[in-house]
Design a protein around this motif. Structure first.
Motif, PDB file in Angstrom:
ATOM      1  N   THR A   1     -10.290 -12.107  26.356  1.00 55.35           N
ATOM      2  CA  THR A   1      -8.676 -12.385  26.082  1.00 55.35           C
ATOM      3  C   THR A   1      -8.686 -12.909  26.993  1.00 55.35           C
ATOM      4  OG1 THR A   1      -8.336  -9.886  25.291  1.00 55.35           O
ATOM      5  CG2 THR A   1      -6.151 -11.516  25.691  1.00 55.35           C
ATOM      6  N   ALA A   2      -8.462 -13.023  28.555  1.00 53.23           N
ATOM      7  CA  ALA A   2      -8.338 -14.134  29.577  1.00 53.23           C
ATOM      8  C   ALA A   2      -8.979 -15.488  29.852  1.00 53.23           C
ATOM      9  CB  ALA A   2      -8.551 -13.428  31.031  1.00 53.23           C
ATOM     10  N   LEU A   3     -10.313 -15.216  29.247  1.00 59.20           N
ATOM     11  CA  LEU A   3     -11.020 -16.707  28.791  1.00 59.20           C
ATOM     12  C   LEU A   3     -10.374 -17.029  27.771  1.00 59.20           C
ATOM     13  CD1 LEU A   3     -14.388 -15.134  29.777  1.00 59.20           C
ATOM     14  CD2 LEU A   3     -13.024 -16.871  31.465  1.00 59.20           C
ATOM     15  N   CYS A   4     -10.109 -17.040  27.166  1.00 60.51           N
ATOM     16  CA  CYS A   4      -9.466 -17.171  25.470  1.00 60.51           C
ATOM     17  C   CYS A   4      -8.381 -17.682  25.814  1.00 60.51           C
ATOM     18  CB  CYS A   4      -9.149 -15.932  23.930  1.00 60.51           C
ATOM     19  SG  CYS A   4      -8.156 -16.953  22.940  1.00 60.51           S
ATOM     20  N   ALA A   5      -7.233 -17.494  27.079  1.00 64.71           N
ATOM     21  CA  ALA A   5      -5.863 -18.012  27.308  1.00 64.71           C
ATOM     22  C   ALA A   5      -6.207 -19.193  27.839  1.00 64.71           C
ATOM     23  CB  ALA A   5      -5.683 -16.125  28.039  1.00 64.71           C
ATOM     24  N   VAL A   6      -7.149 -19.214  28.946  1.00 61.57           N
ATOM     25  CA  VAL A   6      -7.612 -19.950  29.776  1.00 61.57           C
ATOM     26  C   VAL A   6      -8.920 -21.169  29.334  1.00 61.57           C
ATOM     27  CG1 VAL A   6      -6.876 -19.033  31.778  1.00 61.57           C
ATOM     28  CG2 VAL A   6      -9.162 -19.148  31.586  1.00 61.57           C
TER      29      VAL A   6
END
Length: 312
Positions: A99-104
């Protein structure tokens, strides 16, 4: 300095995202895109259940991600904030790392949903149902948990899976070894061991078949460059290189979630403000790791509006 955090499995509940979807077309877009990517009405399961369908690993993982990304997109598009401008780093607990990778910007939303669906399926298939288990050790630090796991293994797998905070460590492995560990908790100075309602022993060496499946999937869909550094679960250190992160995501399937160490590392690197998007699980953990850290959990539209007002 500010870190944005993204929750992991266990934060799902029936009704998640419903309030946001009812009031925000931006949130609805996220849920519709995830439904289309997966070829299933995951948003309906999130809103209506049944609970046993939502808690299936292959549904829970993309659902938790979709809820957090919907929260983020509403904050960015309707709140007028970009986390690349308002944040200094990101981190996620287990599946939350995706999710964090998608967010950035490392993964598009549709690819993130498909990767997490596959991850859930692969983790479930790695060990026959009933052969593996996980337990939360309450009142345990990681040293006590490691000693307990070693004593309980007796030739089987019994490993520390999650070092969550100073009061909670999770162990994972063969069911009989985990049951032995629970029986031995008092002898190791641990308050209590609780068998967790999970369908597979995550984050231990029994997950190697799932790690192999994710290695292939990530080779076909590797992360791209990302706008903020990410503190990786398995190293508790910042990473900015997509190729390095690909390897860490594979290692993460069998490796320990070093959440306590990750938070301490972020604090050491100057993070003072921790914002959890899409859940209220990581915030309390951060508070137990460092009482001086500022923690905000953002789930509902009112939370988004309050945060936008505060940091806008």
């Amino acid at each position: 300095m500010r870190a944005f955090l993204f929750p992991g499995q266990g934060s799902q509940k029936v009704g998640m995202g419903a309030e946001l979807a009812d009031v925000s077309p931006v949130a609805r877009e996220v849920f519709e895109e995830v439904d289309e990517a997966l070829g299933q009405k995951l948003s309906r399961i999130m809103r209506e259940g049944p609970e046993d369908q939502l808690t299936l690993t292959e549904n829970a993982q993309p659902a938790i991600m979709a809820n957090a990304i919907a929260t983020l997109r509403v904050l960015e598009r309707e709140g007028g904030l970009a986390i690349a401008d308002k944040g200094n780093c990101v981190a996620g607990h287990s599946l939350g790392e995706y999710t964090a990778l998608c967010a950035v910007g490392a993964f598009p939303l549709a690819d993130t949903a498909r990767l997490l669906k596959l991850r859930g399926q692969a983790m479930q298939a790695a060990v026959p149902v009933g052969e593996g288990a996980m337990a939360a050790l309450l009142g345990a630090d990681v040293e006590k948990a490691e000693a307990l796991a070693e004593a309980a293994a007796q030739g089987q797998v019994c490993e520390v899976a999650n070092d969550n905070d100073p009061t909670q460590v999770v162990i994972s492995g063969h069911r009989s070894a985990i049951e032995r560990a629970i029986a031995l908790t008092k002898e190791h100075g641990i308050k209590r061991g609780i068998l967790l309602p999970v369908s597979a022993p995550f984050h231990c060496s029994l997950m190697q078949p799932a790690a192999n499946a994710m290695a292939k999937a990530l080779d076909d869909c590797p992360p791209r460059g990302f706008s903020l550094p990410l503190y990786a679960n398995v190293t508790a250190a910042p990473v900015s290189d997509p190729a390095e992160e690909l390897g860490l995501l594979v290692e993460q399937v069998t490796g320990r979630v070093r959440w306590r160490e990750s938070v301490l590392a972020m604090r050491e690197d100057g993070m003072e403000d921790f914002v959890e998007l899409g859940g209220k699980v990581l915030g309390p953990m951060v508070g137990r790791i460092d009482r001086d850290a500022k923690v905000t959990s953002v789930v509902m539209m009112a939370d988004i509006e309050a945060l936008a007002k505060e940091i806008g």
